[in-house]
Design a protein around this motif. Sequence first.
Motif, mmCIF file in Angstrom:
data_model
loop_
_atom_site.group_PDB
_atom_site.id
_atom_site.type_symbol
_atom_site.label_atom_id
_atom_site.label_comp_id
_atom_site.label_asym_id
_atom_site.label_seq_id
_atom_site.Cartn_x
_atom_site.Cartn_y
_atom_site.Cartn_z
ATOM 1 N N LYS A 200 66.360 85.916 13.850
ATOM 2 C CA LYS A 200 65.474 86.408 12.781
ATOM 3 C C LYS A 200 66.169 86.511 11.423
ATOM 4 N N GLN A 201 67.130 85.634 11.190
ATOM 5 C CA GLN A 201 67.795 85.549 9.885
ATOM 6 C C GLN A 201 67.323 84.260 9.198
ATOM 7 N N VAL A 202 66.016 84.228 8.927
ATOM 8 C CA VAL A 202 65.400 82.983 8.465
ATOM 9 C C VAL A 202 65.843 82.640 7.044
ATOM 10 N N ASN A 203 66.011 83.651 6.186
ATOM 11 C CA ASN A 203 66.443 83.362 4.818
ATOM 12 C C ASN A 203 67.814 82.690 4.811
ATOM 13 N N GLU A 204 68.715 83.166 5.670
ATOM 14 C CA GLU A 204 70.037 82.548 5.777
ATOM 15 C C GLU A 204 69.913 81.109 6.288
ATOM 16 N N ALA A 205 68.959 80.893 7.209
ATOM 17 C CA ALA A 205 68.734 79.538 7.727
ATOM 18 C C ALA A 205 68.228 78.608 6.630
ATOM 19 N N LEU A 206 67.345 79.128 5.770
ATOM 20 C CA LEU A 206 66.840 78.328 4.657
ATOM 21 C C LEU A 206 67.953 78.001 3.656
ATOM 22 N N ASP A 207 68.857 78.963 3.442
ATOM 23 C CA ASP A 207 70.012 78.709 2.568
ATOM 24 C C ASP A 207 70.885 77.604 3.147
ATOM 25 N N LEU A 208 71.053 77.633 4.484
ATOM 26 C CA LEU A 208 71.881 76.613 5.128
ATOM 27 C C LEU A 208 71.216 75.239 5.052
ATOM 28 N N LEU A 209 69.872 75.219 5.092
ATOM 29 C CA LEU A 209 69.151 73.956 4.915
ATOM 30 C C LEU A 209 69.471 73.357 3.546
ATOM 31 N N SER A 210 69.471 74.218 2.515
ATOM 32 C CA SER A 210 69.795 73.741 1.161
ATOM 33 C C SER A 210 71.217 73.197 1.105
ATOM 34 N N ARG A 211 72.161 73.914 1.720
ATOM 35 C CA ARG A 211 73.552 73.457 1.749
ATOM 36 C C ARG A 211 73.669 72.128 2.493
ATOM 37 N N MET A 212 72.924 72.011 3.584
ATOM 38 C CA MET A 212 72.920 70.783 4.394
ATOM 39 C C MET A 212 72.502 69.588 3.545
ATOM 40 N N GLU A 213 71.421 69.788 2.782
ATOM 41 C CA GLU A 213 70.907 68.699 1.952
ATOM 42 C C GLU A 213 71.863 68.377 0.809
ATOM 43 N N GLU A 214 72.492 69.414 0.247
ATOM 44 C CA GLU A 214 73.479 69.201 -0.816
ATOM 45 C C GLU A 214 74.680 68.407 -0.313
ATOM 46 N N ASP A 215 75.009 68.599 0.970
ATOM 47 C CA ASP A 215 76.143 67.882 1.566
ATOM 48 C C ASP A 215 75.782 66.460 1.970
ATOM 49 N N GLY A 216 74.519 66.081 1.716
ATOM 50 C CA GLY A 216 74.095 64.722 2.015
ATOM 51 C C GLY A 216 73.732 64.482 3.458
ATOM 52 N N VAL A 217 73.521 65.570 4.218
ATOM 53 C CA VAL A 217 73.109 65.445 5.621
ATOM 54 C C VAL A 217 71.588 65.573 5.682
ATOM 55 N N THR A 218 70.924 64.573 6.209
ATOM 56 C CA THR A 218 69.461 64.556 6.239
ATOM 57 C C THR A 218 68.927 65.373 7.417
ATOM 58 N N PRO A 219 68.103 66.382 7.150
ATOM 59 C CA PRO A 219 67.501 67.150 8.253
ATOM 60 C C PRO A 219 66.609 66.256 9.104
ATOM 61 N N ASP A 220 66.507 66.574 10.385
ATOM 62 C CA ASP A 220 65.611 65.832 11.267
ATOM 63 C C ASP A 220 64.495 66.759 11.751
ATOM 64 N N VAL A 221 63.683 66.267 12.652
ATOM 65 C CA VAL A 221 62.527 67.044 13.104
ATOM 66 C C VAL A 221 62.971 68.334 13.803
ATOM 67 N N PHE A 222 64.140 68.299 14.473
ATOM 68 C CA PHE A 222 64.632 69.522 15.129
ATOM 69 C C PHE A 222 64.954 70.588 14.086
ATOM 70 N N THR A 223 65.555 70.175 12.968
ATOM 71 C CA THR A 223 65.876 71.123 11.894
ATOM 72 C C THR A 223 64.617 71.845 11.436
ATOM 73 N N TYR A 224 63.608 71.044 11.093
ATOM 74 C CA TYR A 224 62.372 71.627 10.566
ATOM 75 C C TYR A 224 61.650 72.457 11.622
ATOM 76 N N ASN A 225 61.672 72.009 12.870
ATOM 77 C CA ASN A 225 60.993 72.769 13.927
ATOM 78 C C ASN A 225 61.626 74.143 14.114
ATOM 79 N N SER A 226 62.952 74.205 14.039
ATOM 80 C CA SER A 226 63.639 75.496 14.160
ATOM 81 C C SER A 226 63.197 76.433 13.051
ATOM 82 N N LEU A 227 63.142 75.908 11.826
ATOM 83 C CA LEU A 227 62.754 76.729 10.681
ATOM 84 C C LEU A 227 61.288 77.150 10.764
ATOM 85 N N ILE A 228 60.425 76.222 11.153
ATOM 86 C CA ILE A 228 58.994 76.544 11.282
ATOM 87 C C ILE A 228 58.784 77.616 12.346
ATOM 88 N N CYS A 229 59.488 77.461 13.455
ATOM 89 C CA CYS A 229 59.397 78.451 14.539
ATOM 90 C C CYS A 229 59.884 79.820 14.051
#
Length: 506
Positions: A200-229
Amino acid sequence: MRRSISSKAKSFLHRNLLEKGNSATSPSFSICDFCLSRRRAYSGGGSDYRETLRNGLRSMKLDDSLELFFHMVQCRPLPSIADFSRLLSAISKMKKYDVVIYLWDQMQMLGVPHNLYTCNILLNCFCRCSQLSLALSFLGKMMKLGHMPSIVTFGSLLYGFCRGNRVHDALSMLDHMVELGYEPNVVVYNTIIDGLCKSKQVNEALDLLSRMEEDGVTPDVFTYNSLICGLCNSGRWRDATRMVSYMRQRETNPDVFTFNALIDACVKEGNFSEAEELYKEMMRRSLDPDVVTYSLLIDGLCMYSRFYEAEQMFGFMVSKGCFPDVVTYSILINGYCKSRKVESGMRLFLEMSQKGVVRNTVTYTIIIQGYCRVGKVNVAEEIFKQMVFCGVPPNIITYNVLLHGLCDNGKIEKALVVLEDMQKSGMDADIVTYNIIIRGMCKAGEVGEAWDLYCSLSHKGLMPDIWTYTTMMLGLYKKGLRREADAVFRKMKEDGILPSECYVYS
């Protein structure tokens, strides 16, 4: 580094050792001991195991894999580490992690040299078994042997940290990886994002998504499903739908899991019309609903007492080749029982065995509660006996449901017998259990016995809750024991339970 094997695997190996003429009967036997005592090669096994490794691993069962390992360790020369690795990996995919740990130990005693790949298999098994301390200890041993950790190694450790509710340690390890020159991949980021969402630390997860994208790593469907869940479970429905739009903008299509998370949130929020729209959207996208999708929709229909439609959905899923499981049946049975249509629930309960669906503790508890609700406690008792006879273990909720039914129907003596049986089985009664008994005693006019039971709670290591105090006070007031009732009221205030929180059992 010898580890215990699962009982099934160990008995299988022990049986084979004895059949092959091993005189050792100690439970600490090893394949190594047997092979060294025999000092002969397994005749004709050289090509057989290679053929099996090439073509037969996907459909292999545990017993077959153990038999194959048994033959492989008798071959001379021993098979290569690559051959053993393929077998260990196959067993790991069966989720028989303790078996892999044991067999790895046997390979070590036979002198089979390990490489980074096999070390990663073992370390992953430790993490999957929630043995993180052993995994970290083994990491040190790996490095001493000259096997430097790979991104796969770190991925397993990150999973272990997240599984052990140590997500911040996982984040620290991520930073340490980067400092050492490792480039995190999508699996690494997904592991931590999923761990953050589940804690239940969703804000931290969203921050990590931003860092992931900044690092040039493309999120996949599992990434988004985890966040949506995670967003859905945090009650952030609007943010979850925005995340779906965001993933579409990033050219990642929602899958069945995505829709299931959204439908689940809608059903829990009581917004079933939105759940139906999501289901229609799935169909428009040619996404085949799975058993989870149908179970969620059936649950939503039952919540609104739309049983005819729920049964239609039940039949429709079968026509589509998606067969109901124990959860689907339990949901529909629960819907009927909550609406006091217990006979309809029993029809489905009986159908389960005819369809080969094994009833579990939850299913039995639901039908027992259904019959208790309609006052047919004798039937509930018979189902409880059948449950025990069939080897399905009752849990504390099952016992409490039955005790509530007995007490509500004035069967206090029978309830006390069930309570005694429950304690004999090794299951500790909780405060809910005693609240049920105390309430039943008060309802039957046995306030003195209820008072004795109330006074004994502290000796049992249990703290009274709002229901305990309220039930006891009402029982004492009805008997005209105002002084004692006032004493209970004062004790309730001393324990920090405010009078405004008091409610009466329905």
